[in-house]
Design a protein around this motif. Structure first.
Motif, PDB file in Angstrom:
ATOM      1  N   SER A 417      29.179  -1.911 -14.402  1.00 52.94           N
ATOM      2  CA  SER A 417      27.840  -1.544 -13.948  1.00 52.94           C
ATOM      3  C   SER A 417      27.716  -0.027 -13.827  1.00 52.94           C
ATOM      4  O   SER A 417      28.699   0.659 -13.530  1.00 52.94           O
ATOM      5  CB  SER A 417      27.559  -2.179 -12.588  1.00 52.94           C
ATOM      6  OG  SER A 417      27.499  -3.579 -12.720  1.00 52.94           O
ATOM      7  N   HIS A 418      26.511   0.478 -14.033  1.00 53.00           N
ATOM      8  CA  HIS A 418      26.263   1.914 -13.912  1.00 53.00           C
ATOM      9  C   HIS A 418      24.955   2.167 -13.167  1.00 53.00           C
ATOM     10  O   HIS A 418      23.891   1.764 -13.634  1.00 53.00           O
ATOM     11  CB  HIS A 418      26.179   2.570 -15.292  1.00 53.00           C
ATOM     12  CG  HIS A 418      27.402   2.354 -16.125  1.00 53.00           C
ATOM     13  ND1 HIS A 418      28.587   3.003 -15.878  1.00 53.00           N
ATOM     14  CD2 HIS A 418      27.630   1.525 -17.173  1.00 53.00           C
ATOM     15  CE1 HIS A 418      29.489   2.598 -16.763  1.00 53.00           C
ATOM     16  NE2 HIS A 418      28.942   1.704 -17.555  1.00 53.00           N
ATOM     17  N   PRO A 419      25.020   2.828 -12.011  1.00 56.00           N
ATOM     18  CA  PRO A 419      23.793   3.265 -11.331  1.00 56.00           C
ATOM     19  C   PRO A 419      23.313   4.575 -11.962  1.00 56.00           C
ATOM     20  O   PRO A 419      23.956   5.612 -11.812  1.00 56.00           O
ATOM     21  CB  PRO A 419      24.247   3.468  -9.881  1.00 56.00           C
ATOM     22  CG  PRO A 419      25.720   3.722  -9.960  1.00 56.00           C
ATOM     23  CD  PRO A 419      26.232   3.092 -11.220  1.00 56.00           C
ATOM     24  N   CYS A 469      25.256   8.839 -14.571  1.00 59.43           N
ATOM     25  CA  CYS A 469      25.743   7.722 -13.758  1.00 59.43           C
ATOM     26  C   CYS A 469      26.209   8.285 -12.416  1.00 59.43           C
ATOM     27  O   CYS A 469      26.802   9.359 -12.353  1.00 59.43           O
ATOM     28  CB  CYS A 469      26.899   7.025 -14.455  1.00 59.43           C
ATOM     29  SG  CYS A 469      27.576   5.672 -13.459  1.00 59.43           S
ATOM     30  N   ILE A 471      28.358   6.746 -10.354  1.00 59.63           N
ATOM     31  CA  ILE A 471      29.780   6.506 -10.061  1.00 59.63           C
ATOM     32  C   ILE A 471      30.456   7.802 -10.489  1.00 59.63           C
ATOM     33  O   ILE A 471      30.481   8.137 -11.673  1.00 59.63           O
ATOM     34  CB  ILE A 471      30.310   5.274 -10.812  1.00 59.63           C
ATOM     35  CG1 ILE A 471      29.647   4.026 -10.230  1.00 59.63           C
ATOM     36  CG2 ILE A 471      31.844   5.200 -10.713  1.00 59.63           C
ATOM     37  CD1 ILE A 471      29.987   2.747 -10.947  1.00 59.63           C
ATOM     38  N   HIS A 474      32.685   8.214 -13.368  1.00 63.08           N
ATOM     39  CA  HIS A 474      32.033   8.029 -14.677  1.00 63.08           C
ATOM     40  C   HIS A 474      31.260   9.294 -15.056  1.00 63.08           C
ATOM     41  O   HIS A 474      31.321   9.761 -16.192  1.00 63.08           O
ATOM     42  CB  HIS A 474      31.055   6.848 -14.645  1.00 63.08           C
ATOM     43  CG  HIS A 474      31.701   5.512 -14.493  1.00 63.08           C
ATOM     44  ND1 HIS A 474      30.973   4.343 -14.426  1.00 63.08           N
ATOM     45  CD2 HIS A 474      33.007   5.154 -14.400  1.00 63.08           C
ATOM     46  CE1 HIS A 474      31.804   3.316 -14.282  1.00 63.08           C
ATOM     47  NE2 HIS A 474      33.040   3.783 -14.262  1.00 63.08           N
ATOM     48  N   MET A 479      29.581  10.467 -18.552  1.00 66.00           N
ATOM     49  CA  MET A 479      28.292   9.759 -18.534  1.00 66.00           C
ATOM     50  C   MET A 479      27.241  10.619 -17.828  1.00 66.00           C
ATOM     51  O   MET A 479      26.800  10.342 -16.706  1.00 66.00           O
ATOM     52  CB  MET A 479      28.436   8.387 -17.880  1.00 66.00           C
ATOM     53  CG  MET A 479      27.282   7.454 -18.240  1.00 66.00           C
ATOM     54  SD  MET A 479      27.490   5.794 -17.627  1.00 66.00           S
ATOM     55  CE  MET A 479      28.368   5.022 -18.978  1.00 66.00           C
TER      56      MET A 479
HETATM   57 CU    CU Z   1      28.906   4.485 -14.553  1.00 66.97          CU
END
Ligand code: CU
Ligand code: C2O
Length: 486
Positions: A417-419, A469, A471, A474, A479
Motif C-alpha cells: 500500500s502507498h499513501p 508516498c 511511507i 518509500h 517514490m
Molecule cells: Cu509507498
C-alpha cells in the motif's frame, strides 16, 4: 492540444472531456444533518512562536522509565500543538540546534494550501536550515481542520526521533462538541533495554512495507485512558504521525462517526473501520460511554488487533438525544471542472532493484555485493527520485496551468500500500476500484495493492510542489516527484 510544457518528464497526459469514472463511491448514510456553509476568511491577529529543533532526552510514558535521545521542536509535553483560529497567521521562528554539524532541517506544514515558499521542502522551495541558522515561517492557513507539521530533511531519522507536531485551525464547528481531543498515533523505533533508537532505515523494510517499530503510542503513552464527559458527543482528532505504519482503525463499544478526513469536512458517516496511513487524519465524533464505562480505539492492521486507547465516561452523564452528530462547515476548496480537466496517469511500482531486494531478503549474501548506493526501490511512472535528499533536482514531471482543473489517475501496480501525498493542493476523490470510501477531500490518499483511484483538483497554487508516498522509506528510495504550477 498538448502543450510542450505538459510533456516534460514523460508523464502520460491526455486532455479529455469529462472522464468515465471507474467505480462510483458509496457509503452507508445514517445521519440526517447537513454541513454548515463554507466559512469566510477574515484576517485576525497573530501570535509569534518559536520552535527550536534540538536533541532533548525525553522519557515518554511509553518508554517505561527510559529516557531516549529524541529530537523535538519544543520543551515540555510532546508533541507540540499549534492552535490557530481561521484567519490567524501562523508565525513561527524555526531555530536549528540539532547536534550534528551537517544536520539541516525544515518544517513542512502537511496538508496546508500555503504559499510555495512556506512549504518547507529543502532545495525545491527553500534553503535547508543548517545548525545555528533560523528560518521564519509566516502564512495564513486557508482551511480549518486537523493538520500536522514535520521535518522534510533526513526525514526517516528526524521523524523517527520525533521532529513533528500538531497544527489545528479552529472555527469549523457548527455547534460546540462536548470535548475536543487530539490523538497523535505513532510508534517508536526504540530498544528500551539500551535506551536508544534502532536504525530507522532497513533494506528489508524499505523494499517492502517499511520498517515497523515495536513500541506503539497514543500521545506518547501505551494504551492510555482518556477521560471524556459521560454521554457527550466528543470530537476526536486522530493523526497518524508514524513514518511507516498503516493502521486500520475502529472504535468498539460506542457509536462513532467520521466528520472530517485529512481535516476536511465530510457529511458525517458511520465509522466501521478506516485505513489510516502515515500522515493521514480523521476527525471522529463519538458518543462518550456512560459514567465509569469504557470504549476502545482499536488498530486491526496486519500485525493483529491492538488496543490503542480507552475512552472513559466521566462525570454525570449528559442526557443527549439519539446519536446524530453535528457536522462541520463545508470545505473552502475550489471545485474542479471535470469537463475541461486534463488527465495525468500515474503508476506506482517497484524498481528492478526494489524487486531484487524484496525477493532476496533472506539471503544477505545476495544483497551484499549489489550496488545499492542509489537506493532506488520505488518509482512513479518508471522514474525514481535520484537521491535520498533533494539536492539534485530532476525536472518536474509536468508544468500545470494555473487555474486549470486536472484529473490524476493513480494506479498502484505493487503488492504494497502507498499513501500518496500532494503538497499545496487538496485532491477530491472521484473514484476507486478497490476501496469503499465516501466522497471526500484529501491530501494523502491511501492506495491499496492493485488499486486504481481517480482524483481531481484545481491547480490554483503557483510554485513547485512535491508529490510522494508518505511511507518515508518509500519516499526516500524513489517514490517521489514534483510538479510546477505556473
Ligand atoms: Cu509507498
Ligand atoms: Cu507530510 Cu512531503 O510530506
Amino acid at each position: 492540444m498538448l502543450t510542450r510544457r505538459q510533456l516534460i518528464a514523460g508523464a502520460a497526459v491526455t486532455v479529455a472531456g469529462a472522464a468515465a469514472v471507474t467505480g462510483a463511491l458509496k457509503w452507508r448514510k445514517a445521519y440526517t444533518r447537513k454541513l454548515g456553509p463554507p466559512l469566510k476568511l477574515v484576517p485576525s491577529k497573530t501570535s509569534p512562536l518559536e520552535l527550536v529543533a534540538t536533541e532533548r532526552p525525553t522519557s515518554l510514558p511509553c518508554f517505561k522509565g527510559r529516557s531516549l535521545p529524541m529530537w523535538t521542536f519544543n520543551d515540555g509535553v510532546w508533541p507540540p500543538v499549534i492552535r490557530l483560529k481561521l484567519g490567524e497567521r501562523l508565525d513561527v521562528a524555526l531555530k536549528n540546534q540539532l547536534p550534528r554539524a551537517d544536520e539541516s532541517t525544515s518544517i513542512h506544514w502537511h496538508g496546508c494550501r500555503l504559499p510555495n515558499n512556506q512549504d518547507g521542502v529543502p532545495y525545491l522551495v527553500q534553503k535547508p536550515v543548517m545548525p545555528g541558522e533560523d528560518f521564519r515561517y509566516n502564512f495564513m492557513p486557508p482551511d480549518t481542520g486537523t493538520f500536522f507539521f514535520h521535518t522534510h530533511c533526513n526525514t526517516v531519522e528526524q521523524l523517527g526521533r520525533g521532529l513533528q507536531g500538531i497544527l489545528i485551525v479552529d472555527g469549523d464547528t457548527t455547534e460546540p462538541y462536548d470535548a475536543d481531543v487530539v490523538l497523535f498515533l505513532r510508534d517508536w523505533q526504540v530498544d528500551l533495554d539500551n535506551s536508544n533508537f534502532n536504525s530507522f532505515f532497513t533494506l528489508r523494510g524499505a523494499g517492502r512495507a517499511g520498517t515497523y517499530a515495536p513500541v506503539r503510542s497514543v500521545n506518547g503513552a501505551t494504551n492510555p485512558d482518556i477521560a471524556l464527559p459521560a454521554g457527550g458527543d466528543c470530537r476526536l482528532r486522530l493523526i497518524n504521525g508514524d513514518p511507516t505504519r498503516i493502521m486500520m482503525l475502529s472504535v468498539e463499544d460506542t457509536e462513532a462517526a467520521i466528520v472530517a478526513i485529512d481535516g476536511f469536512a465530510v457529511e458525517p458517516v458511520p465509522l466501521t473501520s478506516w485505513t489510516l496511513g502515515p500522515a493521514m487524519r480523521i476527525d471522529l465524533v463519538i458518543r462518550a460511554p456512560d459514567t465509569g464505562k469504557r470504549a476502545k480505539l482499536i488498530d486491526d492492521s496486519i500485525s493483529g488487533r491492538v488496543e490503542l486507547a480507552n475512552f472513559v465516561g466521566t462525570g454525570t452523564s449528559l442526557a443527549r438525544p439519539d446519536f446524530d452528530p453535528a457536522p462541520l462547515h463545508a470545505v473552502r476548496i475550489a471545485e474542479p471542472d471535470l469537463a475541461s480537466a486534463a488527465r495525468f496517469d500515474f503508476a506506482f511500482d517497484r524498481t528492478d532493484t526494489g524487486q531484487f531486494v524484496a525477493t532476496s531478503l533472506d539471503n544477505p549474501v545476495l544483497i551484499g555485493p549489489l550496488c545499492l548506493s542509489s537506493r532506488s526501490f520505488w518509482s512513479i511512472n518508471g522514474h525514481s527520485w535520484p537521491d535520498r535528499d533533494h539536492a539534485q533536482l530532476p525536472p518536474p514531471f509536468a508544468v500545470l496551468d494555473r487555474g486549470k482543473s486536472y484529473i490524476f489517475t493513480l494506479k498502484n501496480n505493487s503488492s504494497f500500500s502507498h499513501p500518496i501525498h500532494i503538497h499545496g493542493h487538496t485532491f477530491k476523490l472521484l473514484s476507486s476500484d478497490k476501496q469503499d470510501r465516501p466522497p471526500h477531500h484529501t491530501d494523502t490518499l491511501m492506495l491499496v495493492p492493485g488499486e486504481t483511484a481517480e482524483v481531481a483538483f484545481v491547480a490554483d497554487n503557483p510554485g513547485e510542489w512535491m508529490f510522494h508516498c508518505h511511507i518515508i522509506e518509500h519516499q526516500e528510495t524513489g517514490m517521489m516527484n514534483y510538479f510546477t504550477v505556473a
